[in-house]
Design an enzyme around this catalytic site. Structure first.
Site, PDB file in Angstrom:
ATOM      1  N   SER A 105     -30.637  -1.286 -40.708  1.00  0.00           N
ATOM      2  CA  SER A 105     -29.239  -1.156 -40.286  1.00  0.00           C
ATOM      3  C   SER A 105     -29.247  -0.259 -39.059  1.00  0.00           C
ATOM      4  CB  SER A 105     -28.393  -0.561 -41.397  1.00  0.00           C
ATOM      5  OG  SER A 105     -28.929   0.674 -41.757  1.00  0.00           O
ATOM      6  N   ILE A 106     -28.102  -0.144 -38.404  1.00  0.00           N
ATOM      7  CA  ILE A 106     -28.064   0.748 -37.254  1.00  0.00           C
ATOM      8  C   ILE A 106     -27.130   1.901 -37.517  1.00  0.00           C
ATOM      9  CG2 ILE A 106     -28.819  -0.130 -35.016  1.00  0.00           C
ATOM     10  CD1 ILE A 106     -26.573  -2.008 -34.950  1.00  0.00           C
ATOM     11  N   LYS A 118     -20.455  -6.168 -31.850  1.00  0.00           N
ATOM     12  CA  LYS A 118     -20.886  -6.018 -33.242  1.00  0.00           C
ATOM     13  C   LYS A 118     -20.063  -6.986 -34.088  1.00  0.00           C
ATOM     14  CE  LYS A 118     -22.086  -2.607 -36.718  1.00  0.00           C
ATOM     15  NZ  LYS A 118     -21.540  -3.312 -37.882  1.00  0.00           N
ATOM     16  N   ARG A 142     -29.960 -10.232 -45.897  1.00  0.00           N
ATOM     17  CA  ARG A 142     -30.601  -8.961 -45.652  1.00  0.00           C
ATOM     18  C   ARG A 142     -31.016  -8.276 -46.961  1.00  0.00           C
ATOM     19  NH1 ARG A 142     -27.771  -3.941 -44.533  1.00  0.00           N
ATOM     20  NH2 ARG A 142     -29.269  -2.469 -43.704  1.00  0.00           N
ATOM     21  N   CYS A 199      26.184  -4.686 -47.546  1.00  0.00           N
ATOM     22  CA  CYS A 199      27.643  -4.850 -47.639  1.00  0.00           C
ATOM     23  C   CYS A 199      28.107  -5.291 -49.020  1.00  0.00           C
ATOM     24  CB  CYS A 199      28.128  -5.836 -46.586  1.00  0.00           C
ATOM     25  SG  CYS A 199      27.657  -7.533 -46.934  1.00  0.00           S
TER      26      CYS A 199
HETATM   27  S1  IVH Z   1     -28.901  -5.153 -34.373  1.00  0.00           S
HETATM   28  C1  IVH Z   1     -32.427  -2.830 -35.780  1.00  0.00           C
HETATM   29  N1  IVH Z   1     -26.854  -6.309 -33.193  1.00  0.00           N
HETATM   30  O1  IVH Z   1     -24.493  -4.675 -37.955  1.00  0.00           O
HETATM   31  C2  IVH Z   1     -31.107  -3.307 -35.348  1.00  0.00           C
HETATM   32  N2  IVH Z   1     -26.660  -5.781 -35.498  1.00  0.00           N
HETATM   33  O2  IVH Z   1     -26.172  -2.055 -39.383  1.00  0.00           O
HETATM   34  C3  IVH Z   1     -30.616  -4.357 -36.236  1.00  0.00           C
HETATM   35  N3  IVH Z   1     -24.532  -6.491 -36.511  1.00  0.00           N
HETATM   36  O3  IVH Z   1     -25.548  -5.615 -40.821  1.00  0.00           O
HETATM   37  C4  IVH Z   1     -29.223  -4.769 -36.030  1.00  0.00           C
HETATM   38  N4  IVH Z   1     -23.681  -7.366 -34.684  1.00  0.00           N
HETATM   39  O4  IVH Z   1     -25.777  -7.574 -39.227  1.00  0.00           O
HETATM   40  C5  IVH Z   1     -27.339  -5.796 -34.343  1.00  0.00           C
HETATM   41  N5  IVH Z   1     -25.151  -7.367 -32.024  1.00  0.00           N
HETATM   42  C6  IVH Z   1     -25.638  -6.863 -33.168  1.00  0.00           C
HETATM   43  C7  IVH Z   1     -24.895  -6.888 -34.370  1.00  0.00           C
HETATM   44  C8  IVH Z   1     -25.440  -6.328 -35.521  1.00  0.00           C
HETATM   45  C9  IVH Z   1     -23.480  -7.126 -35.971  1.00  0.00           C
HETATM   46  C10 IVH Z   1     -24.601  -6.051 -37.912  1.00  0.00           C
HETATM   47  C11 IVH Z   1     -25.889  -6.352 -38.593  1.00  0.00           C
HETATM   48  C12 IVH Z   1     -26.066  -5.256 -39.577  1.00  0.00           C
HETATM   49  C13 IVH Z   1     -25.222  -4.172 -39.032  1.00  0.00           C
HETATM   50  C14 IVH Z   1     -26.099  -3.074 -38.500  1.00  0.00           C
END
Ligand code: IVH
Length: 702
Positions: free
Chosen positions: A99-100, A138, A159, A436
């Site tokens: 995740s990011i 995103k 995932r 009214c």
């Molecule tokens: S990159 C190592 N790019 O956001 C990086 N994630 O926590 C991996 N997501 O559930 C993720 N748009 O599905 C990336 N342009 C994008 C994204 C994206 C949506 C979602 C992803 C994950 C969550 C990241």
């Protein structure tokens, strides 16, 4: 190019009798259908009609039925059809799906914090050049990993916990935007490549799906994300196949037998060339300031996008830099998600109020515990009508999901059933108007309930006055809801005509009204006395008579007297006026109270220039649509000539259009006219039609 080979007429030998020829034909059809799918689902630019596409598809199906040995796993006919699974098998991700990190700081500081952290990790100083990032959207859906071996899709997985996900291959294969085979051109495809991305649902597709579910009496979904998630989790892929899912690729997992490019941006470009959908808003930017600009630009675009996003993602563009930065626990140091304010939140319904509108319609409004959503604090959400409340089963005391996107009025998306308190109380539409006390009426077959008090009801009176004074009606500047509220509550005004009896002193006595504003208001009232007939008709607030209808009526009848004396036939004789509208107009003008108010308004000095009633002439009964630039006339002039000759000009082509008048560089109107087989005229032909009777006369006399 492909098309040339495809559209063999049915009488041509299809080669079905000779297996090799059949095999070739099947391969041609497969790649053609894949190319059409790509154009339709990825590029959004189809080049064939549905019927042409269906013909290709059916031909391939027939061919495969005759020669089952020709069926390949990447055949478009094989997207659907597997048996329902007892459960999803587990899939181990060799390269974990991470995740990011989310930067919750608002606006600029989020991007600056991220950039500063990256620079610090890399040991850069202020004199070093800015870092290149790839900025992306995103997407608000579900992360999946797609595995292609030798270019063929072999597995799709969720995932899960990042290490182990579920094998949803059957469901992934139904997503038409996902190619079953990569298009690597003349080069060999990667030996193995895992493509990561997001399965999501477009908003319009979501709405349509919910309409369909509702019509079938099935459960509806709360939002596109839940709908996408629910669809992917089906054990029966035949159900998933009916759900309009979409996909965007945004990264890679394990890769073998493919030379990686140097940057993430180039990876995405390569995926796009393979035929995968990659969002076009991605940008390579330099340093924090450009990240901020991207964040702002996308924030402005957000509501206009056809799909939901919950933020933007910044990634170091260089893959070498990504490698150097590495990971902290389960998150990469080279990427960050920068979110926007959520457009949905939980809150509770404290009570349900009923508001009375201009036409007496009762609108239930949920009073909510204040909640910050979509960037503002929301305390009210409209519930539209009684049926809507029943459908959503909203009760007082419920916990609900409220949504506010853009400038749209906040709405209750759904009730959280598990959190319903025991004393939650169902809503009942009052039998008496809450303002009214008049009886509330709901006609059979109507969704709306109305207060029968009409202008006796202070609420209706206030709304009617507000409408009368509105910018597109009498345009009385400065006469807003706060003032009207006081004028009605203090019984200073019963009807619109009373407004013109008020003096500066009367206004000066109102709350929060300075001397200067009182004078301005008097001047605005005076100014509003000179108006136009269509504005006046609109200002009266006849039910169902909007601005456009008011204009049609003014144009057709030319005077208020003619309109007031018109009977049902005269009204319905106008093509835009239907039975319901005619009835509403007749009942309005037959009401003595309304006639008295109109007379009083005219006595007060309201006037307008008389307009000529619609002309009759050679074009009477004909409707025209104009498109493109005419050789000698401006559009206004052409419009006037048509109207003067008794014709009508409308904005868009429909079956009712008699002619399209086309000049140079016509828009899509022309194509539509041709599709509907509506005759197209040029300027000369129009002038000829207008002058026809003259030339007939000329002929007769010569
Ligand atoms: S990159 C190592 N790019 O956001 C990086 N994630 O926590 C991996 N997501 O559930 C993720 N748009 O599905 C990336 N342009 C994008 C994204 C994206 C949506 C979602 C992803 C994950 C969550 C990241």
């Amino acid at each position: 190019m492909i098309q040339g080979m495809l559209f063999s007429s049915p009488s041509e030998p299809s080669g079905a009798s000779a297996p090799t020829a059949a095999g070739e034909r099947a391969a041609t059809l497969r790649s053609a259908i894949a190319a059409h799918d790509h154009r339709y689902y990825v590029l959004d630019a189809p080049t064939v009609s549905d019927a042409e596409y269906d013909a290709l598809y059916r031909e391939l199906q027939q061919l495969e039925a005759q020669h089952p040995e020709l069926i390949t796993p990447d055949s478009p006919t094989q997207r659907v059809g597997g048996r329902p699974l007892p459960e999803f098998p587990a899939v181990r991700h060799t390269v974990p799906m991470l995740s990011i990190r989310t930067e919750t700081d608002t606006e600029a500081s989020g991007a600056r914090t991220f950039d500063a952290r990256v620079r610090r990790e890399l040991g850069l100083t202020e004199s070093d050049p800015p870092i290149a990032y790839l900025a992306e959207l995103k997407f608000d859906g579900l992360a999946v990993s797609l595995r292609y071996e030798a270019g063929v899709l072999v597995q799709g997985a969720t995932r899960g916990d990042g290490e182990t996900g579920e094998d949803i291959t059957q469901n992934i294969r139904t997503v038409r935007a996902i190619p079953l085979r990569l298009n690597s051109g003349d080069a060999p495809p990667p030996a193995m490549i895992e493509i990561r991305g997001e399965v999501y649902m477009r908003r319009a597709d979501f709405e349509r799906l919910n309409d369909r579910q509702r019509a079938a009496g099935e459960k509806t979904f709360v939002n596109p994300r839940n709908s996408a998630a629910g669809s992917l989790r089906q054990l029966d892929s035949n159900i998933t196949a009916k759900r309009p899912l979409s996909f965007f690729a945004y990264g890679l997992g394990e890769v073998t037998g493919w030379k990686l490019p140097e940057t993430h941006g180039e990876v995405l470009d390569a995926l796009e060339r393979f035929g995968l959908p990659v969002d076009k808003h991605r940008r390579r930017v330099l340093g924090a300031e450009e990240l901020i600009a991207f964040h702002q630009k996308i924030a402005e675009l957000r509501d206009a996008l056809p799909f939901d996003i919950d933020g933007v993602v910044y990634k170091a563009d260089s893959l070498a830099l990504q490698q150097r930065l590495g990971f902290v626990t389960r998150e990469p140091r080279w990427a960050v998600a920068h979110k926007y304010p959520a457009q949905e939140q939980f809150t509770t319904v404290q009570h349900i109020d009923v508001q009375v509108g201009r036409t007496g319609r009762l609108t239930p409004v949920a009073k909510l515990a204040p909640v910050f959503v979509g960037g503002v604090t929301v305390t009210n959400a409209t519930l539209h009508n009684e049926d809507e409340i029943r459908r959503k089963d909203v009760r007082i005391g419920d916990t609900v999901i409220v949504r506010r996107a853009g400038d749209v009025i906040p709405e209750i998306v759904a009730v959280v059933a598990e959190r319903r308190p025991e004393d939650a109380c169902a809503f009942e539409m009052p039998r008496q108007c809450p303002v009214c006390g008049s009886a509330v009426i709901r006609e059979e077959g109507e969704v709306d309930a109305y207060c029968s008090g009409e202008l006796f009801c202070p609420s209706q009176r206030k709304q009617a006055l507000l409408h009368f004074a509105g910018r597109r009606a009498m345009d009385i500047e400065g006469l807003g809801d706060k003032i009207i509220e006081q004028l009605v509550d203090k019984a200073m005004v019963q009807s619109a005509a009373d407004l013109y009896r008020l003096t500066q002193n009367d206004f000066a006595g109102l709350d929060r009204m300075a001397e200067k504003s009182a004078a301005n208001l008097c001047a605005a009232l005076e100014k509003s006395k000179t108006t136009t007939l269509d504005r006046f008709i609109f200002a009266l607030g006849v039910r169902h008579v909007g601005e456009a209808t008011a204009r049609d009526l003014a144009r057709h009848f030319g005077s208020l007297e003619a309109l007031m004396n018109a009977d049902h036939d005269a009204l319905t004789g106008i093509s835009e006026i239907g039975g319901v509208m005619a009835e509403s107009i007749l009942s309005f003008f037959s009401e003595p109270r309304n006639r008295n108010v109109i007379a009083a308004l005219r006595t007060a000095g309201i006037h307008w220039p008389e307009v000529a009633a619609a002309a009759t002439g050679p074009l009477t009964g004909l409707t025209f649509v104009l498109t493109g630039t005419l050789p000698t006339m401006s559009r206004d002039e052409a419009d006037r000539r048509i109207v003067d000759a008794g014709g009508k000009v409308t904005g868009s082509v429909s079956k009712k259009t008699s002619y399209v008048l086309a000049g140079d560089a016509p828009g899509s109107t022309l194509a539509k006219a041709q599709a509907l087989r509506i005759p197209v005229l040029d300027e000369a032909a129009l002038l000829h039609m207008i002058e026809q009777p003259v030339s007939k006369n000329a002929q007769a006399t010569s």
